[in-house]
Design a protein around this motif. Structure first.
Motif, PDB file in Angstrom:
ATOM      1  N   GLN A 212       0.805  -1.158  -0.431  1.00  0.00           N
ATOM      2  CA  GLN A 212      -0.103   0.186   0.020  1.00  0.00           C
ATOM      3  C   GLN A 212       1.169   1.682  -0.101  1.00  0.00           C
ATOM      4  OE1 GLN A 212      -4.259  -0.315  -0.262  1.00  0.00           O
ATOM      5  NE2 GLN A 212      -3.481   1.978  -0.539  1.00  0.00           N
ATOM      6  N   LEU A 213       2.090   1.112   0.518  1.00  0.00           N
ATOM      7  CA  LEU A 213       2.952   2.651   0.333  1.00  0.00           C
ATOM      8  C   LEU A 213       3.501   2.716  -0.754  1.00  0.00           C
ATOM      9  CD1 LEU A 213       4.884   1.817   3.624  1.00  0.00           C
ATOM     10  CD2 LEU A 213       3.374   3.837   3.762  1.00  0.00           C
ATOM     11  N   LEU A 214       3.680   1.879  -1.589  1.00  0.00           N
ATOM     12  CA  LEU A 214       4.388   1.407  -2.754  1.00  0.00           C
ATOM     13  C   LEU A 214       2.661   2.459  -3.332  1.00  0.00           C
ATOM     14  CD1 LEU A 214       6.023   1.302  -5.384  1.00  0.00           C
ATOM     15  CD2 LEU A 214       5.020  -1.223  -5.300  1.00  0.00           C
ATOM     16  N   ARG A 215       1.807   1.747  -3.700  1.00  0.00           N
ATOM     17  CA  ARG A 215       0.674   2.042  -3.656  1.00  0.00           C
ATOM     18  C   ARG A 215       0.342   3.785  -3.801  1.00  0.00           C
ATOM     19  NH1 ARG A 215      -2.029  -3.128  -2.476  1.00  0.00           N
ATOM     20  NH2 ARG A 215      -2.329  -4.507  -4.210  1.00  0.00           N
ATOM     21  N   ASP A 216       0.397   4.328  -2.748  1.00  0.00           N
ATOM     22  CA  ASP A 216       0.453   5.640  -1.443  1.00  0.00           C
ATOM     23  C   ASP A 216       1.037   6.421  -3.128  1.00  0.00           C
ATOM     24  OD1 ASP A 216      -2.282   4.034  -1.036  1.00  0.00           O
ATOM     25  OD2 ASP A 216      -1.306   4.874   1.247  1.00  0.00           O
ATOM     26  N   PHE A 217       2.454   6.052  -2.844  1.00  0.00           N
ATOM     27  CA  PHE A 217       3.531   6.816  -3.470  1.00  0.00           C
ATOM     28  C   PHE A 217       2.903   6.886  -4.918  1.00  0.00           C
ATOM     29  CE2 PHE A 217       7.825   7.711  -5.369  1.00  0.00           C
ATOM     30  CZ  PHE A 217       8.200   8.186  -5.446  1.00  0.00           C
ATOM     31  N   CYS A 218       3.182   5.572  -5.878  1.00  0.00           N
ATOM     32  CA  CYS A 218       2.433   6.381  -6.792  1.00  0.00           C
ATOM     33  C   CYS A 218       1.623   6.962  -7.593  1.00  0.00           C
ATOM     34  CB  CYS A 218       3.020   5.126  -7.406  1.00  0.00           C
ATOM     35  SG  CYS A 218       4.597   4.184  -7.731  1.00  0.00           S
ATOM     36  N   ASN A 219       0.754   6.792  -6.901  1.00  0.00           N
ATOM     37  CA  ASN A 219      -0.346   7.121  -6.715  1.00  0.00           C
ATOM     38  C   ASN A 219      -1.050   8.881  -6.978  1.00  0.00           C
ATOM     39  OD1 ASN A 219      -1.415   4.390  -7.704  1.00  0.00           O
ATOM     40  ND2 ASN A 219      -2.475   4.375  -6.021  1.00  0.00           N
ATOM     41  N   GLU A 220      -0.410   9.159  -5.650  1.00  0.00           N
ATOM     42  CA  GLU A 220      -0.253   9.854  -4.364  1.00  0.00           C
ATOM     43  C   GLU A 220       0.802  11.756  -4.695  1.00  0.00           C
ATOM     44  OE1 GLU A 220      -0.949   9.678  -0.696  1.00  0.00           O
ATOM     45  OE2 GLU A 220      -3.309   8.224  -1.378  1.00  0.00           O
ATOM     46  N   SER A 221       2.096  10.894  -4.236  1.00  0.00           N
ATOM     47  CA  SER A 221       3.217  11.489  -5.061  1.00  0.00           C
ATOM     48  C   SER A 221       4.134  12.115  -5.993  1.00  0.00           C
ATOM     49  CB  SER A 221       4.193  11.441  -3.370  1.00  0.00           C
ATOM     50  OG  SER A 221       3.024  11.537  -2.456  1.00  0.00           O
ATOM     51  N   VAL A 222       4.309  10.377  -6.854  1.00  0.00           N
ATOM     52  CA  VAL A 222       5.382  10.553  -7.518  1.00  0.00           C
ATOM     53  C   VAL A 222       5.437  11.714  -8.899  1.00  0.00           C
ATOM     54  CG1 VAL A 222       4.734   8.883  -9.421  1.00  0.00           C
ATOM     55  CG2 VAL A 222       6.488   8.682  -8.615  1.00  0.00           C
ATOM     56  N   ASP A 223       3.942  12.035  -8.623  1.00  0.00           N
ATOM     57  CA  ASP A 223       4.065  12.851  -9.571  1.00  0.00           C
ATOM     58  C   ASP A 223       4.472  14.634  -9.505  1.00  0.00           C
ATOM     59  OD1 ASP A 223       3.056  11.615 -12.036  1.00  0.00           O
ATOM     60  OD2 ASP A 223       0.983  11.315 -10.983  1.00  0.00           O
ATOM     61  N   ASP A 224       4.758  14.132  -8.460  1.00  0.00           N
ATOM     62  CA  ASP A 224       6.197  15.381  -7.697  1.00  0.00           C
ATOM     63  C   ASP A 224       7.133  15.386  -7.364  1.00  0.00           C
ATOM     64  OD1 ASP A 224       3.119  17.668  -8.055  1.00  0.00           O
ATOM     65  OD2 ASP A 224       2.544  16.846  -6.383  1.00  0.00           O
ATOM     66  N   TYR A 225       7.507  14.157  -7.621  1.00  0.00           N
ATOM     67  CA  TYR A 225       9.176  13.763  -7.125  1.00  0.00           C
ATOM     68  C   TYR A 225      10.114  14.723  -7.361  1.00  0.00           C
ATOM     69  CZ  TYR A 225      12.764  10.605  -5.913  1.00  0.00           C
ATOM     70  OH  TYR A 225      13.977   9.827  -5.042  1.00  0.00           O
ATOM     71  N   HIS A 226      10.154  14.671  -8.907  1.00  0.00           N
ATOM     72  CA  HIS A 226      10.907  15.991  -9.176  1.00  0.00           C
ATOM     73  C   HIS A 226      11.392  17.574  -8.579  1.00  0.00           C
ATOM     74  CE1 HIS A 226       7.450  17.144 -11.351  1.00  0.00           C
ATOM     75  NE2 HIS A 226       8.080  17.926 -12.298  1.00  0.00           N
ATOM     76  N   GLN A 227       9.647  18.327  -7.989  1.00  0.00           N
ATOM     77  CA  GLN A 227      10.072  19.375  -7.684  1.00  0.00           C
ATOM     78  C   GLN A 227      10.361  19.334  -6.013  1.00  0.00           C
ATOM     79  OE1 GLN A 227       5.961  20.577  -9.332  1.00  0.00           O
ATOM     80  NE2 GLN A 227       6.840  21.599 -10.616  1.00  0.00           N
ATOM     81  N   GLN A 228       9.905  17.914  -5.304  1.00  0.00           N
ATOM     82  CA  GLN A 228      10.318  18.198  -3.694  1.00  0.00           C
ATOM     83  C   GLN A 228      10.898  16.937  -3.235  1.00  0.00           C
ATOM     84  OE1 GLN A 228       6.287  17.239  -2.543  1.00  0.00           O
ATOM     85  NE2 GLN A 228       4.975  19.019  -3.396  1.00  0.00           N
ATOM     86  N   ARG A 229      11.589  15.691  -4.223  1.00  0.00           N
ATOM     87  CA  ARG A 229      12.430  15.673  -3.134  1.00  0.00           C
ATOM     88  C   ARG A 229      13.431  16.337  -3.077  1.00  0.00           C
ATOM     89  NH1 ARG A 229      16.888  12.631  -6.815  1.00  0.00           N
ATOM     90  NH2 ARG A 229      17.046  14.461  -8.992  1.00  0.00           N
ATOM     91  N   ASP A 230      14.281  16.984  -2.981  1.00  0.00           N
ATOM     92  CA  ASP A 230      15.410  17.308  -2.248  1.00  0.00           C
ATOM     93  C   ASP A 230      15.235  18.052  -1.111  1.00  0.00           C
ATOM     94  OD1 ASP A 230      17.625  16.860  -4.676  1.00  0.00           O
ATOM     95  OD2 ASP A 230      16.568  18.189  -6.196  1.00  0.00           O
ATOM     96  N   PHE A 231      13.984  18.790  -0.808  1.00  0.00           N
ATOM     97  CA  PHE A 231      13.823  19.248   0.159  1.00  0.00           C
ATOM     98  C   PHE A 231      13.980  18.754   2.064  1.00  0.00           C
ATOM     99  CE2 PHE A 231      12.273  21.834  -3.627  1.00  0.00           C
ATOM    100  CZ  PHE A 231      13.077  23.367  -3.380  1.00  0.00           C
TER     101      PHE A 231
END
Length: 470
Positions: A212-231
């Motif tokens: 579920q953690l994998l699903r949630d990340f890919c469904n809810e967060s990954v599309d913003d990963y490039h903008q948020q991953r460095d903060f």
């Protein structure tokens, strides 16, 4: 009967060795062997040991649904595990041993030892490539040599990925074996290997939640990963690395979920997370082709000439988060308290140790392995050598992270710093990245910088130039 030896592949879904063993329809037994003395020599983090122990209990439940018993052994070393496994296999009249390959030197030598030890028996050893999407040797350049630089590796890797359907498989239910249900070595959650443990309760260990953690990340967060991953103050990363490190998730599961329901081209965030997964495989391939990396050697030979400093007090200050540089100290305290560190900050603190304190990357590599819940030798070694400019794919030695600039760019308001360094709570935003400049700095209990950035940067350039020119 077939035996599956579990190591860093603690899952039933998409586990190549288990799937192939169950395809036969024969009874299958699984075993996990703890090796505390080898773990100690490999700097296994107590928090990761705890996650492994908790995961074994979940693995036992998952295997039971397939009519497979999980047995458990504890011996001292890898060599001892070979002898113990052979004895177990012979006692159970096992015909085949299945295992997933590990590419580090000690691990691969252990498996070669097993192959030799059972050569005179009727037992067949079947080794599977499982840890990477494509096994080492299958992604090569036009000269059929392995890639030493990441970008062309990634290009060839993704080209092959695009041309080959992604398969995530599940094992079959097998015939149950009554004799194993009462076996004296049957795993019990009460089994506690003789190794230090630190609570990993912040990380769920059951299969349903991990999925579920994998699903949630890919469904809810990954599309913003490039903008948020460095903060580091944001929840912008997947936090799935602990599960990849112990094999509770596979790279195929991650990629399948990443692409689920997507039409190419995928989003920028998905592309960047995919690149991070490819980096993991890249370092696995390097470990396979360069055994010296498992033995503490630099990837580039000229780096052997670097004159590292012996500074125990400064090393201790770095380890304890007392360098006087807030972003470095906050990151180290995050590691010490949680067993995890934000990826951007791993580069910052590694650069600080090697380029500001001029301390050999070995010390940082070992400290990370001894404390990280997601410690994975190839990725950790690769990251440290990248930061120290001693590895492959490293930019020239003048890659020296400025801790103040990194702090100002990625934690502008000091939210991350203040969370981990509450003693700096009263320091104004203007001075949070360099509190020694604050007129009221004497009112806070925080060390002055142990080194000067400009001075140490110049010294690094000198030391590396001398090493290259030697």
């Amino acid at each position: 009967m077939r035996l599956v030896w579990f190591r860093r592949d603690l899952r039933v879904e998409d586990n190549s060795a288990l799937i192939e063993a169950t395809k036969t329809g024969e009874p299958v037994v699984a075993v996990y062997i703890a090796t505390p003395k080898t773990w100690q020599s490999h700097d296994l983090a107590p928090i990761q040991a705890d996650l492994v122990a908790r995961r074994l209990a979940c693995l036992q439940q998952d295997l039971a649904l397939l009519n497979i018993e999980l047995l458990y052994l504890q011996v001292d070393t890898f060599s001892d595990s070979v002898e113990a496994l052979q004895r177990l296999a012979l006692s159970l009249n096992v015909t085949h041993i299945h295992l997933n390959r590990e590419y580090e030197w000690n691990e691969s030598q252990r498996d070669e030892e097993l192959k030799s030890s059972i050569a005179s028996t009727s037992i067949e050893l079947i080794r599977h490539h499982d840890k990477c999407l494509f096994p080492p040797g299958s992604v090569v350049n036009k000269q059929q040599q392995y890639f030493k630089v990441f970008t062309p590796f990634k290009r060839a890797y993704l080209a092959r990925f695009a041309a080959q359907p992604l398969m995530v498989s599940k094992p079959s239910v097998v015939e149950s074996s009554d004799e194993l249900r009462q076996h004296q070595l049957r795993y019990s959650p009460e089994c506690s290997f003789d190794y230090p443990r630190k609570s990993s309760q912040a990380y769920p260990a059951d299969t349903k939640t991990i999925r579920q953690l994998l699903r949630d990340f890919c469904n809810e967060s990954v599309d913003d990963y490039h903008q948020q991953r460095d903060f580091p103050a944001l929840f912008g990363t997947s936090k799935l690395s602990p599960y990849l490190a112990i094999g509770a998730l596979s790279i195929r599961q991650c990629l399948a979920r990443l692409y689920y329901g997507q039409q190419p081209p995928i989003s920028a965030g998905r592309e960047i997370w995919q690149s991070e997964l490819v980096w993991r495989d890249f370092y696995q391939h390097l470990i396979h082709f360069e055994p010296k990396l498992s033995k503490g050697h630099n990837f580039v030979s000229w780096a052997d000439n670097i004159q590292w400093h012996h500074e125990p007090d400064k090393l201790a200050a770095w380890q304890q988060g007392k360098t006087g540089y807030p972003i470095v100290d906050a990151a180290m305290r995050q590691l010490n308290q949680t067993g995890w560190m934000h990826n951007r900050l791993r580069m910052v603190v590694a650069s600080f140790l090697t380029k500001h304190l001029h301390i050999h990357w070995h010390h940082g590599e070992r400290y990370f392995m001894a404390n990280l819940i997601d410690g994975d030798y190839p990725a950790n070694n690769g990251g440290w050598q990248w930061s120290a400019s001693t590895g492959c794919d490293a930019q020239p030695y003048f890659r020296i992270f400025n801790p103040m600039a990194q702090s100002e760019k990625f934690d502008a308001k000091g939210a991350f710093i203040r969370h981990w360094l509450p003693e700096l709570e009263a320091v104004p935003d203007k001075f949070i990245h360099q509190p020694w400049l604050w007129p009221n700095v004497s009112s806070v209990s925080y060390p002055s910088p142990i080194v000067d950035h400009k001075t140490e940067r110049a010294l690094t350039l000198q030391l590396f130039k001398q090493a290259k020119d030697f």
